[in-house]
Each structure stands twice: as structure tokens, then as C-alpha cells.
Write a protein that holds these residues in place. Structure first.
Motif, mmCIF file in Angstrom:
data_model
loop_
_atom_site.group_PDB
_atom_site.id
_atom_site.type_symbol
_atom_site.label_atom_id
_atom_site.label_comp_id
_atom_site.label_asym_id
_atom_site.label_seq_id
_atom_site.Cartn_x
_atom_site.Cartn_y
_atom_site.Cartn_z
ATOM 1 N N THR A 347 0.782 -1.084 0.191
ATOM 2 C CA THR A 347 -0.033 0.041 -0.026
ATOM 3 C C THR A 347 0.907 1.124 0.021
ATOM 4 N N ALA A 348 2.059 0.963 -0.543
ATOM 5 C CA ALA A 348 3.069 2.205 -0.501
ATOM 6 C C ALA A 348 2.505 3.244 -1.155
ATOM 7 N N LYS A 349 1.831 3.271 -2.228
ATOM 8 C CA LYS A 349 1.347 4.276 -3.119
ATOM 9 C C LYS A 349 0.103 4.973 -2.615
ATOM 10 N N GLU A 350 -0.575 3.997 -1.878
ATOM 11 C CA GLU A 350 -1.761 4.763 -1.211
ATOM 12 C C GLU A 350 -1.350 5.611 -0.204
ATOM 13 N N LEU A 351 -0.430 5.241 0.763
ATOM 14 C CA LEU A 351 0.096 6.105 1.674
ATOM 15 C C LEU A 351 0.746 7.650 1.157
ATOM 16 N N ARG A 352 1.527 7.077 0.000
ATOM 17 C CA ARG A 352 2.256 8.412 -0.651
ATOM 18 C C ARG A 352 1.274 9.048 -1.022
ATOM 19 N N ASP A 353 0.123 8.896 -1.759
ATOM 20 C CA ASP A 353 -0.848 9.837 -1.930
ATOM 21 C C ASP A 353 -1.546 10.557 -0.909
ATOM 22 N N THR A 354 -1.655 9.823 0.169
ATOM 23 C CA THR A 354 -2.464 10.333 1.363
ATOM 24 C C THR A 354 -1.239 11.333 1.951
ATOM 25 N N TYR A 355 -0.344 11.298 1.987
ATOM 26 C CA TYR A 355 0.624 12.023 2.539
ATOM 27 C C TYR A 355 0.585 13.518 1.684
ATOM 28 N N VAL A 356 0.456 13.139 0.262
ATOM 29 C CA VAL A 356 0.556 14.341 -0.568
ATOM 30 C C VAL A 356 -0.691 15.435 -0.362
ATOM 31 N N LEU A 357 -1.972 14.554 -0.387
ATOM 32 C CA LEU A 357 -2.887 15.147 -0.435
ATOM 33 C C LEU A 357 -3.438 15.943 0.988
ATOM 34 N N ALA A 358 -2.746 15.392 1.899
ATOM 35 C CA ALA A 358 -2.936 16.015 3.312
ATOM 36 C C ALA A 358 -2.391 17.501 3.199
ATOM 37 N N ASP A 359 -1.475 18.000 2.403
ATOM 38 C CA ASP A 359 -0.903 19.282 2.143
ATOM 39 C C ASP A 359 -0.816 19.881 0.943
ATOM 40 N N LYS A 360 -1.206 19.193 -0.186
ATOM 41 C CA LYS A 360 -0.980 19.788 -1.643
ATOM 42 C C LYS A 360 -1.409 21.102 -1.992
#
Length: 461
Positions: A347-360
Motif C-alpha cells: 500500500t506504499a502508493k496509497e500512503l504516498r498519495d495520502t501524505y501528498v493530499l494532506a498538504d498539496k
């Protein structure tokens, strides 16, 4: 070695970028592989106040820092750690201090590895003590830095890093006055020229001593803009100007890799996702676990594609939870465990995208450093190939296009101040000449008069 310019992207798409994974992983230290599938915590602690007054004091505090970090790593079962020894000037100016403080921390890391099998490495970051008005090249401080790099490499450093300051006197002038031309000249041109000078030397020293030449960061310039821009209520510096400065910094910090550095790059280089998008080398990053040092608007997003995760820096003292090296390493270690577990369960890409959307869409700076947009800025840089001026300008223009796109999609709002700044900066850059010599000559004439510390001869201009 000769400089190798990037004229195409190493990553075929932005989606290939994810934390802990690169196309060019780096072996270092004892059993560590950076960018080879796992994210490693990087703990950085400043020497205790007063310890810098003597070499014995520096050695003692560095030993204490490393012991406390290693003790906590063992206590909570961290599989890997990296200690970064970011020099105070008193270390870098003394070859003896550089040697002894490096050796004493490496000794602690070796003991951790031997006793518990923990994978370890030591990052040595020499302080850039040079001042442009007193000579960037060949000065006593320049020579002292070379000697410090040598001493670190000979006494246990796994990798060498630095935060070069070339161009800072001009970019500071530009950032404080909203002068977009000065920012492009200071970071994109002068900074890149100085980077090549410094990193040609650093890579040679690293290779001679069989250690890793890590990377640089535009802490002296783009971070200045970011810190002055501050939070959402701050109006000291435009946030759009800070974003533009960061995009330009991506072209600048890439120079270290072009000169032979392999990464991991330095943690406070928030431009590192741009560098990784182009070169696919491991990067160190900092964000929400660096609140001990500063505040930013990208604390989660910064973790999205990191390979080493850092706390930036904290004073060496006692917290309620124990010594600061252990307290902040534990925080870093748990974040890395989250990323590494996501990789293991797919689930690395899902976590990556969650990190990004939290602040983008919190700030224009987050917009341009989200990995998908960092990749687009990387494409703009590589399209201009070997021309340091044109590729820096292209990075800036692409960053502004991405911010405007986010505004048009109603993902982000700009105040009148930010809107006016963005529009005027875009107009300035679009009207600049394509001829590099013409741009440089104009800047030398303009800033040679306005910035008394600026000496073009230090850049062979």
C-alpha cells in the motif's frame, strides 16, 4: 570526473516515484542500502551549548549524542539508523575537531551494529563557512572546508554533504525585495556555478576515501524564502515567490548529482523531490518530524517520496521522555516503520498519495513539490539540458503554471498580494532574454552596484 548533465528523466513517469525506492540505490555504512526498498531514520542533534569552546567539549557532546541515539535505537528495535553530524563552524574550521568528532560517533554506531545487527551509517555535513566578499574560491575558509571533508572521510564518515552558499548575497537581496530577476540570478546561475566548483572537489575527496558523496541543499537561499514566507498569516515574503525560488533550487541542487554525487541528498532541501524525479537517486527529507527546528506547510507531503527521513536539528538536552537524540529518533523511527510496512503490504502508493493530499493545496509551495508536479518541473529542467540559466527559468515558469492551474481548478486561493506577485514574476521571466550571456551581463551590472558583497569574479564571470 566531468559533469554529466541530465537531458532526460530517469523516471519514466511520476508514478514511479515513491518513498524508499529509487532506480539508483546506494550502499553505505554497515549493511545499509538507501533507496533500495526501505526508508531509514536520520537523527540530527546540535552540540550542547558551550561545548563548542574546545575540541574536548565537542568530542564529549558528540559521543553523548551518538550514545543516546544508539541506546534508544536498540531499546525500541529499530532495524536501521543514520546519524547526521551537521557541523558547527568550530568543527569544520578545525581538522582535528572534524576527525575526532567523526571518529567518536562512528565508534558508537559500530558498537550498535556489532551488538544488535542494526544497519548504520554516519552523514558528515561540513559547514560552508565561506563569505563571498572574502573569497569563495581559494580562501583560508575554503581550504579549511576541504581539510574538514578529508578528515571526516578518513575517520568514519559514510557520506559527505554540505549546504553551499554561492549566490546567497544576491538571492537574499531579491527575496527581501521581491526581485524575481535577482532570485533567478542568485540561485539558478550563481548557485549552480558555485555548486559545480564545490562538488567537483567533494566527489574527488569522497572517491579517494571510498565514501559516498551525498548531496546538497539550497538551505541558504530557497529555505530563506520559505522561512520568511512563514505560515498562512505571514506576509513578510510572498509564498508564490518562495515556491518559485524552490523550483529554481531544484535545478541548482541537481548540480551535485551531475558532478558525481549519488545521494542520499541533504534533508532540508525541500526541492529534493524535483531532484529525485530527474535522477532517481535517494533523497533525505524532513517535515512533520522536524517541528523541533522549524515550521512549514508541507509536513506530510515532504515524506511522500523520501528515502531517508530526518528531524532537521534539535538541541542536545533532556526531555521528559529522555535525551533528545533518543526522543526524536523514536519519532522518526515510527514514521519510517509506517512507510516500510506500507511497502511490505503493498500500500506504499496509497500512503504516498495520502501524505501528498494532506498538504498539496495548503500553500503554493506544496502545489509545486507534490511528486506529480515535481516531475513536471523536472521535465522542464531536463528539456533545457546544459544551460543552467534557461533550465532554472523553465523550472520557475512551470512552477507558476502549476500554481495557476491549481487556482483555476479552485484547489487553492491566492490573496491579492499573492496574485499580483505571481503575475508580475511571470511577466518578468517571460520577458527575460533567451541569451544567457545577455542575462548574466545585465545582472552583473545591476547587482554589482546594488549588492556590494557580490563579486562576479568568484564565479569566473
Amino acid at each position: 570526473m566531468s559533469r554529466k548533465y541530465f537531458t532526460k528523466m530517469e523516471n519514466e513517469s511520476a508514478d514511479e516515484m515513491v518513498f524508499g525506492q529509487t532506480k539508483h540505490p546506494v550502499k553505505m555504512g554497515l549493511d545499509q542500502v538507501m533507496g533500495g526498498g526501505e526508508v531509514v531514520p536520520n537523527i540530527k542533534v546540535a552540540p550542547a551549548e558551550g561545548s563548542e569552546t574546545s575540541i574536548d567539549g565537542l568530542v564529549a557532546t558528540c559521543k553523548n549524542i551518538a550514545f543516546a541515539a544508539c541506546d534508544r535505537a536498540a531499546a525500541i528495535g529499530l532495524p536501521a539508523i543514520q546519524i547526521e553530524q551537521e557541523h558547527v563552524q568550530q568543527q569544520s574550521i578545525s581538522k582535528e575537531a572534524s576527525a575526532k568528532t567523526t571518529a567518536v560517533q562512528w565508534e558508537q554506531l559500530e558498537q550498535l551494529h556489532d551488538k544488535y545487527g542494526t544497519k548504520v551509517s554516519l552523514m558528515s555535513t561540513v559547514a560552508d563557512m565561506r563569505e563571498e566578499e572574502n573569497g569563495l574560491r581559494g580562501s583560508d575558509l575554503d581550504v579549511a572546508m576541504d581539510e574538514s571533508f578529508e578528515a571526516c572521510a578518513e575517520n568514519g564518515a559514510s557520506m559527505l554533504c554540505v549546504e553551499t552558499i554561492g549566490g546567497k548575497v544576491v538571492s537574499d537581496y531579491g527575496i527581501s525585495r521581491g526581485d524575481a530577476r535577482a532570485i533567478l540570478y542568485g540561485i539558478g546561475v550563481l548557485g549552480s556555478i558555485d555548486m559545480e566548483y564545490m562538488w567537483t572537489k567533494i566527489v574527488d575527496i569522497a572517491k579517494k576515501n571510498n565514501v559516498t558523496p551525498g548531496g546538497d541543499t539550497d538551505c541558504a537561499q530557497a529555505n530563506t524564502a520559505m522561512f520568511l514566507a512563514g505560515g498562512l498569516t505571514s506576509k513578510n515574503v510572498s509564498h508564490t515567490i518562495a515556491a518559485v525560488a524552490r523550483a529554481i533550487a531544484g535545478a541548482r541542487s541537481l548540480v551535485a548529482i551531475e558532478c558525481g554525487a549519488t545521494g542520499p541528498t541533504k534533508d532540508c532541501g525541500y526541492e529534493n523531490p524535483i531532484v529525485k524525479s530527474i535522477a532517481s537517486v535517494p533523497i533525505c527529507a524532513e517535515g512533520k518530524n522536524a517541528t523541533c527546528a522549524h515550521s512549514d506547510l508541507m509536513g506530510n507531503l515532504a515524506a511522500a517520496v523520501c528515502d531517508v527521513w530526518s528531524n532537521e536539528s534539535v538541541y542536545n538536552r533532556e526531555e521528559m521522555g529522555g535525551p533528545t537524540p533518543g526522543v526524536w529518533l523514536q519519532s522518526l523511527g515510527y514514521e519510517c516503520a509506517l512507510m516500510n510496512t506500507a511497502t511490505q503490504i503493498g500500500t506504499a502508493k496509497e500512503l504516498r498519495d495520502t501524505y501528498v493530499l494532506a498538504d498539496k493545496y495548503r500553500d503554493p509551495q506544496g502545489v509545486i513539490l507534490a511528486y506529480d508536479n515535481a516531475y513536471k518541473i523536472g521535465e522542464a529542467i531536463t528539456a533545457e539540458g546544459e544551460n543552467i540559466y534557461l533550465r532554472a527559468r523553465a523550472a520557475a515558469i512551470e512552477a507558476m503554471n502549476l500554481i495557476n492551474e491549481a487556482v483555476d481548478q479552485k484547489r487553492i486561493l491566492l490573496t491579492r498580494f499573492e496574485r499580483d506577485t505571481l503575475d508580475s514574476t511571470m511577466k518578468t521571466y517571460e520577458q527575460l532574454p533567451d541569451d544567457t550571456d545577455k542575462f548574466v551581463k545585465t545582472c552583473i551590472k545591476r547587482y554589482g552596484r546594488k549588492v556590494k558583497e557580490h563579486d562576479p569574479s568568484q564565479y569566473e564571470l
